[in-house]
Design an enzyme around this catalytic site. Structure first.
Site, PDB file in Angstrom:
ATOM      1  N   GLY A  72       8.600  -5.061  -8.793  1.00 24.73           N
ATOM      2  CA  GLY A  72       9.507  -3.986  -9.189  1.00 24.73           C
ATOM      3  C   GLY A  72      10.969  -4.384  -9.066  1.00 24.73           C
ATOM      4  O   GLY A  72      11.359  -5.074  -8.128  1.00 24.73           O
TER       5      GLY A  72
ATOM      6  N   ILE B  89      10.830   3.099 -11.086  1.00 25.48           N
ATOM      7  CA  ILE B  89      10.267   4.415 -11.388  1.00 25.48           C
ATOM      8  C   ILE B  89      10.890   5.412 -10.407  1.00 25.48           C
ATOM      9  O   ILE B  89      10.941   5.160  -9.194  1.00 25.48           O
ATOM     10  CB  ILE B  89       8.729   4.421 -11.245  1.00 25.48           C
TER      11      ILE B  89
ATOM     12  N   GLY C 268       0.805  -1.226   0.000  1.00 29.07           N
ATOM     13  CA  GLY C 268       0.000   0.000   0.000  1.00 29.07           C
ATOM     14  C   GLY C 268       0.830   1.264   0.000  1.00 29.07           C
ATOM     15  O   GLY C 268       2.031   1.244  -0.285  1.00 29.07           O
ATOM     16  N   CYS C 269       0.139   2.390   0.321  1.00 32.24           N
ATOM     17  CA  CYS C 269       0.747   3.722   0.249  1.00 32.24           C
ATOM     18  C   CYS C 269       1.288   3.962  -1.161  1.00 32.24           C
ATOM     19  O   CYS C 269       2.472   4.206  -1.364  1.00 32.24           O
ATOM     20  CB  CYS C 269       1.837   3.870   1.300  1.00 32.24           C
TER      21      CYS C 269
ATOM     22  N   HIS D 138       4.175   1.864  -7.914  1.00 35.65           N
ATOM     23  CA  HIS D 138       3.129   0.842  -7.796  1.00 35.65           C
ATOM     24  C   HIS D 138       2.172   0.922  -8.993  1.00 35.65           C
ATOM     25  O   HIS D 138       1.789  -0.102  -9.554  1.00 35.65           O
ATOM     26  CB  HIS D 138       2.305   1.050  -6.518  1.00 35.65           C
TER      27      HIS D 138
ATOM     28  N   LYS E  84      13.083  -2.345  -8.290  1.00 39.42           N
ATOM     29  CA  LYS E  84      13.546  -1.556  -7.134  1.00 39.42           C
ATOM     30  C   LYS E  84      13.989  -2.513  -6.021  1.00 39.42           C
ATOM     31  O   LYS E  84      15.019  -2.316  -5.392  1.00 39.42           O
ATOM     32  CB  LYS E  84      12.395  -0.672  -6.672  1.00 39.42           C
TER      33      LYS E  84
ATOM     34  N   HIS F 233       2.412   4.868  -4.911  1.00 39.68           N
ATOM     35  CA  HIS F 233       3.054   5.960  -5.643  1.00 39.68           C
ATOM     36  C   HIS F 233       3.142   5.507  -7.099  1.00 39.68           C
ATOM     37  O   HIS F 233       2.681   4.403  -7.447  1.00 39.68           O
ATOM     38  CB  HIS F 233       4.429   6.287  -5.038  1.00 39.68           C
TER      39      HIS F 233
HETATM   40  P1  AMP Z   1       5.908  -2.374  -1.620  1.00 42.72           P
HETATM   41  O1  AMP Z   1       4.508  -1.887  -1.461  1.00 42.72           O
HETATM   42  O2  AMP Z   1       6.936  -1.355  -1.275  1.00 42.72           O
HETATM   43  O3  AMP Z   1       6.144  -3.720  -0.996  1.00 42.72           O
HETATM   44  O4  AMP Z   1       6.104  -2.603  -3.183  1.00 42.72           O
HETATM   45  C1  AMP Z   1       5.198  -3.334  -3.947  1.00 42.72           C
HETATM   46  C2  AMP Z   1       5.817  -3.572  -5.300  1.00 42.72           C
HETATM   47  O5  AMP Z   1       6.099  -2.328  -5.912  1.00 42.72           O
HETATM   48  C3  AMP Z   1       7.150  -4.345  -5.232  1.00 42.72           C
HETATM   49  O6  AMP Z   1       7.198  -5.270  -6.316  1.00 42.72           O
HETATM   50  C4  AMP Z   1       8.163  -3.252  -5.394  1.00 42.72           C
HETATM   51  O7  AMP Z   1       9.378  -3.701  -5.953  1.00 42.72           O
HETATM   52  C5  AMP Z   1       7.449  -2.326  -6.355  1.00 42.72           C
HETATM   53  N1  AMP Z   1       8.002  -0.973  -6.302  1.00 42.72           N
HETATM   54  C6  AMP Z   1       8.137  -0.191  -5.199  1.00 42.72           C
HETATM   55  N2  AMP Z   1       8.727   0.971  -5.536  1.00 42.72           N
HETATM   56  C7  AMP Z   1       8.973   0.915  -6.869  1.00 42.72           C
HETATM   57  C8  AMP Z   1       9.576   1.798  -7.806  1.00 42.72           C
HETATM   58  N3  AMP Z   1      10.060   2.990  -7.460  1.00 42.72           N
HETATM   59  N4  AMP Z   1       9.657   1.401  -9.104  1.00 42.72           N
HETATM   60  C9  AMP Z   1       9.185   0.197  -9.483  1.00 42.72           C
HETATM   61  N5  AMP Z   1       8.613  -0.685  -8.657  1.00 42.72           N
HETATM   62  C10 AMP Z   1       8.514  -0.331  -7.365  1.00 42.72           C
END
Ligand code: AMP
Length: 286
Positions: A148, A177, A31-32, A37, A150, A34
């Site tokens: 991602g 991103i 969540g949260c 996501h 990332k 950007h």
């Molecule tokens: P999270 O909510 O942070 O666990 O991320 C959910 C998904 O979004 C994961 O697969 C992350 O790798 C991806 N993600 C988070 N930030 C980015 C970003 N800046 N660019 C691309 N994918 C991202």
């Protein structure tokens, strides 16, 4: 867009889609949202007929000293954003349904992929990730899932697990991103105070510096590391968690960098905010 909390309802919905001949693209998140996501959700929509996004701040991937309680949450905003990119279902289970009393199985991926980088500084993190992702795959039953780059080590761990356990889900990696100034987007960027925002650029600037040095012929990982370490520590309040040149597939450190080498960075800012970044440095595709 549907909101589903119940695990069985989620599986029933997915089965209906499959029977109707629709493919399911899945994006697991905490969540949260950007733009990072949202880019993953758009890609899932381009590749599959239906898009499911899970929103679950998974307690088992946080260490005891980590930011589970403080992790930013804004469900109303997340719903709006997901709907704006055409997501069909948000799956938002409760922790007690995901981990009911008596639950006693953990999925662990071997040390070769999980013992270094984030795995070294966050013991248990990847077991938490592998376990929750395999549970989510079994509940959502997607055809493909987008992750991602990332979280580059996480992507490698998920690919390995999916293949090793014959989970039958196609794993798609999405490029990082970034903000206009180069900072990799992250939910944890919300923790940064105004003055720390500049310090946070130390990661993406170190990546750019490594690329310039590599293009100028400096290919020794050790000397590159020494220069980049100095550079990152020249920003006020930075503490290096790791800086490592690794092979993109094995995640093992390399002596000489080449097109398959990824520079992986984790930096703590003012002892509070831990940020990661990574990228190819010598003509790779990222
Ligand atoms: P999270 O909510 O942070 O666990 O991320 C959910 C998904 O979004 C994961 O697969 C992350 O790798 C991806 N993600 C988070 N930030 C980015 C970003 N800046 N660019 C691309 N994918 C991202």
């Amino acid at each position: 867009m549907k909101i589903i909390q119940d695990l069985q309802e989620m599986t029933a919905w997915s089965k209906e889609q499959t029977v109707a001949g629709k493919t399911i693209g899945f994006v697991p998140t905490m969540g949260c949202f950007h733009e990072g996501h949202l880019a993953l959700m758009r890609q899932a929509g381009e590749l599959a007929g239906q898009v499911v996004v899970s929103l679950f701040v998974n307690p088992t991937q946080f260490g005891p000293q980590e930011d589970l309680a403080a992790y930013p949450r804004d469900f109303a905003r997340d719903q709006e954003l997901a709907a704006s990119v055409g997501v069909d279902v948000i799956f938002a289970p409760e922790p007690e349904d995901m981990y009911p009393a008596g639950c006693n199985t953990t999925v662990t991926v071997g040390k070769e992929l999980t013992g270094q980088l984030c795995g070294a500084s966050r013991p248990g993190h990847f077991a938490g990730v592998a376990t929750v992702v395999s549970k989510l795959f079994n509940i959502v039953r997607p055809d493909l899932a987008v992750f991602g780059e990332k979280d580059f080590q996480q992507l490698a761990v998920i690919r390995r697990m999916t293949e090793d356990l014959n989970l039958g889900v196609e794993i798609i990696g999405h490029p990082i991103i970034r903000e206009q100034d180069g900072l990799a987007m992250s939910s944890r960027n919300a923790y940064l105070q105004e003055a720390e925002r500049e310090t946070a650029l130390s990661l993406s600037r170190a990546l750019a510096m490594a690329r310039t040095m590599a293009a100028d012929g400096e290919l020794h990982a050790e000397s590159l590391t020494a220069t980049l370490q100095k550079f990152i520590l020249s920003f006020s309040g930075t503490e290096l968690d790791y800086i490592s040149f690794v092979d993109q597939a094995s995640l093992q450190p390399v002596v000489e960098i080449d097109k398959d080498t990824v520079l992986a960075l984790a930096v703590k800012i003012n002892g509070r905010v831990r940020l990661i970044d990574n990228g190819f440095v010598a003509g790779g595709e990222k």
